[in-house]
Design an enzyme around this catalytic site. Structure first.
Site, short mmCIF file in Angstrom:
data_model
loop_
_atom_site.label_atom_id
_atom_site.label_comp_id
_atom_site.label_asym_id
_atom_site.label_seq_id
_atom_site.Cartn_x
_atom_site.Cartn_y
_atom_site.Cartn_z
N GLY A 191 26.69 -4.98 45.21
CA GLY A 191 27.36 -3.87 44.52
C GLY A 191 28.00 -4.26 43.21
N GLY A 210 30.74 -2.42 41.13
CA GLY A 210 32.02 -2.10 41.73
C GLY A 210 33.19 -2.86 41.12
N LYS A 245 34.79 2.92 57.76
CA LYS A 245 35.17 1.55 57.46
C LYS A 245 35.43 0.76 58.75
CE LYS A 245 35.13 0.85 52.99
NZ LYS A 245 34.25 -0.20 52.43
#
Length: 345
Positions: A10, A13, A162
């Site tokens: 990612g 990010g 999460k």
């Protein structure tokens, strides 16, 4: 020069880019994943905003958490993986499953690729949302690493995703890891220097305060931590033998209310903080506003909730020494102004 290769997932990010910076500054070679290779130039420019010219020590691979393609190539030859990529809320999530399945499956794709490539250790960027959500009143504070969010309690789909994604990661390593090591970092609200227009939701809070987009401060609180210290903790969790199999909360100091955040900005940012509100809004005002504005409903769920957490374990076990929450908040504000992402009076 350190010839070990580290995969950071990612790469667009906020936390991931600061992890890339920390690794490059330590001499590592870095490979990062992006969903579109067209964003490579943007990422490199944001790294340059931090004074880092990655050159050929940084490589890019296209990989999407929703697809198997690309992950074997991404992990090949890597000694370590820092996995911070996560499915981004698109606004299309209708059911809980729309949040949960991509988060769980994404973690498992990365872990399988890491295991099959012979990676030594994965450091998973989880979240305080996997620890502090859904608990009944009276649950002991501050939160610590042995705590897990209560999936039977009042918990938002994002926090539930999460929690389940991190649990799935630990279960995979235990059952199918074949020696793959795992550590997790669970940050509270992440502040610190923005490198471009992609930054954390917490930094967006500072932007909103500076621009006077809020009439006042709801009675909500959070722990805060500087993104550079989150990256440093990832590095420590990657290298220290004592970190294998452990979770680490990334938070600095005591939790702060939104009014306290506003006061820090007022005291330290001078005329740039002229629009920052100081009024504390009564809870009934927020509840009333949330009836017309669905975006405020998550705020209602946090009114008066004690989200105190401790980063003592990371400091004790790994020697982590974070900046103060106040300094992290000010660093966010200064970077937003420097990059022209907020317009002060």
């Amino acid at each position: 020069m350190n010839h070990e290769l580290v995969l950071v997932t990612g790469g667009t990010g906020f936390i991931a880019q600061h992890c890339i910076i920390a690794l490059l500054e330590r001499g590592y070679r870095v490979r990062t994943t992006v969903r579109s290779l067209g964003r490579e130039a943007e990422v490199r420019e944001q790294l340059r905003n931090a004074g880092v010219d990655a050159g050929d020590r940084l490589a890019f691979v296209r990989a999407d958490l929703s697809e198997d393609a690309g992950w074997a190539e991404a992990a090949e030859g890597c000694t370590y993986v820092m996995h911070g990529a996560s499915p981004t809320p698109s606004g299309d999530q209708v059911r809980e499953e729309d949040w949960i399945r991509p988060a769980v499956d994404g973690n498992l794709r990365v872990l399988k690729a890491a295991r099959d490539a012979g990676v030594k250790r994965v450091v998973l960027t989880s979240a305080i949302g996997a620890i502090c959500a859904g608990h009944k009143p009276g649950y002991p504070r501050p939160f610590k690493e042995t705590d897990w969010s209560d999936l039977e309690g009042q918990i938002a789909p994002y926090q539930k995703s999460k929690t389940l994604a991190e649990r799935a990661a630990w279960d995979f390593v235990r059952r199918e890891g074949k020696g793959l090591e795992l550590s997790s970092v669970n940050p509270t609200a992440v502040m610190g220097p923005a490198l471009g227009a992609d930054y954390s939701h917490s930094v967006r809070l500072v932007k909103n305060l500076l621009e006077g987009n809020q009439k006042g401060c709801p009675k909500i609180s959070s722990g805060f931590v500087d993104v550079r210290d989150v990256a440093d903790l990832h590095l420590r969790a990657m290298l220290d033998p004592k970190a294998n199999g452990e979770r680490f909360i990334a938070t600095a100091g005591e939790s702060m209310t939104m009014a306290e955040v506003a006061r820090v900005l007022r005291e330290r940012m001078g005329s740039s903080a002229a629009n920052v509100p100081t009024r504390v809004l009564p809870n009934w005002v927020i509840r009333l506003a949330a009836r017309k504005n669905p975006a405020l409903r998550p705020v209602v769920a946090l009114l008066g909730v004690d989200l105190s957490a401790t980063g003592a374990k990371a400091q004790r076990v790994l020697g982590w020494k974070p900046r103060s929450p106040e300094d992290a908040i000010v660093a966010s504000a200064e970077s937003l102004i420097r990059l022209g992402l907020v317009t002060p009076l």
